[in-house]
Design an enzyme around this catalytic site. Structure first.
Site, PDB file in Angstrom:
ATOM      1  N   ASP A  67       0.818  -1.215   0.000  1.00  0.00           N
ATOM      2  CA  ASP A  67       0.000   0.000   0.000  1.00  0.00           C
ATOM      3  C   ASP A  67       0.850   1.263   0.000  1.00  0.00           C
ATOM      4  O   ASP A  67       2.067   1.212   0.184  1.00  0.00           O
ATOM      5  CB  ASP A  67      -0.954  -0.008   1.208  1.00  0.00           C
ATOM      6  CG  ASP A  67      -0.266  -0.420   2.519  1.00  0.00           C
ATOM      7  OD1 ASP A  67       0.979  -0.421   2.575  1.00  0.00           O
ATOM      8  OD2 ASP A  67      -0.974  -0.735   3.482  1.00  0.00           O
ATOM      9  N   ASN A 136      -7.193  -2.698  14.393  1.00  0.00           N
ATOM     10  CA  ASN A 136      -8.601  -3.025  14.117  1.00  0.00           C
ATOM     11  C   ASN A 136      -8.733  -4.222  13.177  1.00  0.00           C
ATOM     12  O   ASN A 136      -9.789  -4.471  12.618  1.00  0.00           O
ATOM     13  CB  ASN A 136      -9.341  -1.811  13.529  1.00  0.00           C
ATOM     14  CG  ASN A 136      -8.753  -1.351  12.200  1.00  0.00           C
ATOM     15  OD1 ASN A 136      -7.814  -1.969  11.678  1.00  0.00           O
ATOM     16  ND2 ASN A 136      -9.295  -0.293  11.639  1.00  0.00           N
ATOM     17  N   HIS A 138      -7.023  -4.712  10.323  1.00  0.00           N
ATOM     18  CA  HIS A 138      -6.818  -4.501   8.879  1.00  0.00           C
ATOM     19  C   HIS A 138      -5.519  -5.133   8.404  1.00  0.00           C
ATOM     20  O   HIS A 138      -4.564  -5.289   9.149  1.00  0.00           O
ATOM     21  CB  HIS A 138      -6.939  -3.022   8.492  1.00  0.00           C
ATOM     22  CG  HIS A 138      -5.815  -2.133   8.885  1.00  0.00           C
ATOM     23  ND1 HIS A 138      -5.997  -0.951   9.576  1.00  0.00           N
ATOM     24  CD2 HIS A 138      -4.485  -2.217   8.673  1.00  0.00           C
ATOM     25  CE1 HIS A 138      -4.837  -0.366   9.761  1.00  0.00           C
ATOM     26  NE2 HIS A 138      -3.890  -1.110   9.232  1.00  0.00           N
ATOM     27  N   GLU A 143      -9.526  -1.933   5.371  1.00  0.00           N
ATOM     28  CA  GLU A 143     -10.162  -1.611   6.646  1.00  0.00           C
ATOM     29  C   GLU A 143     -11.410  -2.470   6.871  1.00  0.00           C
ATOM     30  O   GLU A 143     -11.983  -3.001   5.903  1.00  0.00           O
ATOM     31  CB  GLU A 143     -10.564  -0.129   6.644  1.00  0.00           C
ATOM     32  CG  GLU A 143      -9.400   0.845   6.560  1.00  0.00           C
ATOM     33  CD  GLU A 143      -8.728   1.088   7.906  1.00  0.00           C
ATOM     34  OE1 GLU A 143      -8.654   0.167   8.746  1.00  0.00           O
ATOM     35  OE2 GLU A 143      -8.265   2.225   8.115  1.00  0.00           O
TER      36      GLU A 143
HETATM   37  C1  GLP Z   1      -0.500   0.460   8.595  1.00  0.00           C
HETATM   38  C2  GLP Z   1      -0.131  -0.378   7.378  1.00  0.00           C
HETATM   39  C3  GLP Z   1      -0.363  -1.847   7.637  1.00  0.00           C
HETATM   40  C4  GLP Z   1       0.258  -2.244   8.953  1.00  0.00           C
HETATM   41  C5  GLP Z   1      -0.407  -1.484  10.063  1.00  0.00           C
HETATM   42  C6  GLP Z   1       0.079  -1.850  11.445  1.00  0.00           C
HETATM   43  O1  GLP Z   1      -1.838   0.749   8.649  1.00  0.00           O
HETATM   44  N1  GLP Z   1      -0.833  -0.001   6.206  1.00  0.00           N
HETATM   45  O2  GLP Z   1       0.159  -2.611   6.548  1.00  0.00           O
HETATM   46  O3  GLP Z   1       0.134  -3.621   9.166  1.00  0.00           O
HETATM   47  O4  GLP Z   1      -0.144  -0.105   9.831  1.00  0.00           O
HETATM   48  O5  GLP Z   1       1.172  -1.062  11.780  1.00  0.00           O
HETATM   49  P1  GLP Z   1       2.185  -1.371  12.944  1.00  0.00           P
HETATM   50  O6  GLP Z   1       2.972  -2.537  12.497  1.00  0.00           O
HETATM   51  O7  GLP Z   1       3.015  -0.126  13.044  1.00  0.00           O
HETATM   52  O8  GLP Z   1       1.371  -1.630  14.152  1.00  0.00           O
END
Ligand code: GLP
Length: 245
Positions: A67, A136, A138, A143
């Site tokens: 993404d 959440n 995702h 989402e």
């Molecule tokens: C963002 C990314 C996700 C990732 C998520 C969790 O939203 N788009 O791909 O998994 O954050 O982030 P973290 O690993 O910092 O908790």
């Protein structure tokens, strides 16, 4: 679903890097699906160490990232393109011409999503897709929603996700509100999926996604249907499911 229990974040990172390293060693021209966020940073550091010690060669690897924020160019220090360069690509012998990521500066959402789906299709999906998990539930930026979205799509980020990512920006208003993300179809098309998760703040998402019903309200839950899905989680992330293991 295979669950690998790790002690803590460093242990998660080492175990995940070992799996990715095995993939690259067995198929040097493999396609790696890569993720951003704080969860995979340690995994990337371990991969860099393996490269530096001569155990890994990335010269034939292609990558396809999940993404990108809409409106951030590749040189913005919070763009995912910048994240990938600074956390991995600049430190290993990968050819950055082989590294794919959605173009957050393309204002034509339909065109950009179609272009990215064509990239994924040209590979026939990734050989191994690395994922983190949003608090959440995702995956990528898919989402919680009423339906799973198959292809690459432009998403409006939920307030929970903007809140979670605000720590990286000067203010809440600076956090982009939209992103381009690989869809659930693109993720499920990869031959193997490896999800890294740590910490108590993800424990509920782990329970909902991997020990509950398969529902777009908990997007990661779709991975229960993937034929080769490995979850590498630390004790804190598994704290709500200890009785179910
Ligand atoms: C963002 C990314 C996700 C990732 C998520 C969790 O939203 N788009 O791909 O998994 O954050 O982030 P973290 O690993 O910092 O908790």
């Amino acid at each position: 679903m295979r669950i690998i229990r790790a002690k803590d974040y460093n242990d998660v990172s080492r175990k995940a890097a070992n799996i990715i390293a095995a993939q690259v060693q067995l198929k040097p021209d493999c396609v790696l699906g890569l993720a951003t966020g704080s969860s995979p940073v340690g995994t990337y550091q371990e991969l860099i160490k393996k490269y530096e010690s001569g155990d890994l060669d990335f010269s034939k690897v292609h990558t396809v990232n999940l993404d990108e924020y809409v409106g951030l160019d590749a040189d913005h220090d919070q763009s995912y393109a910048y994240f990938m360069r600074t956390n991995l690509f600049d430190h290993v012998n990968i050819d950055q011409a082989n590294c794919n990521i959605p173009n957050g500066m393309n204002p034509d959402a339909e065109g950009e999503c179609a272009r990215y789906d064509a990239v994924i299709a040209s590979f026939g999906g990734a050989d191994l897709q690395l994922l983190g998990l949003g608090p959440n539930g995702h995956i990528g930026f898919n989402e919680p929603a009423d339906a799973f979205v198959k292809g690459t799509n432009k998403v409006e980020l939920t307030k929970a996700t903007i809140d979670a990512n605000a720590r990286f920006f000067e203010s809440w208003d600076d956090v982009p509100k939209f992103a381009y993300t690989m869809g659930i179809g693109g993720i499920m098309q990869s031959k193997r999926v490896l999800l890294v998760v740590n910490g108590e703040k993800k424990a509920q998402a782990v329970k909902d996604c991997f020990f509950g019903p398969i529902t777009p309200k908990a997007p990661g839950s779709i991975l229960q249907l993937h034929p080769d899905f490995t979850l590498v989680a630390d004790e804190a992330a598994l704290s709500l499911v200890q009785d179910l293991l």
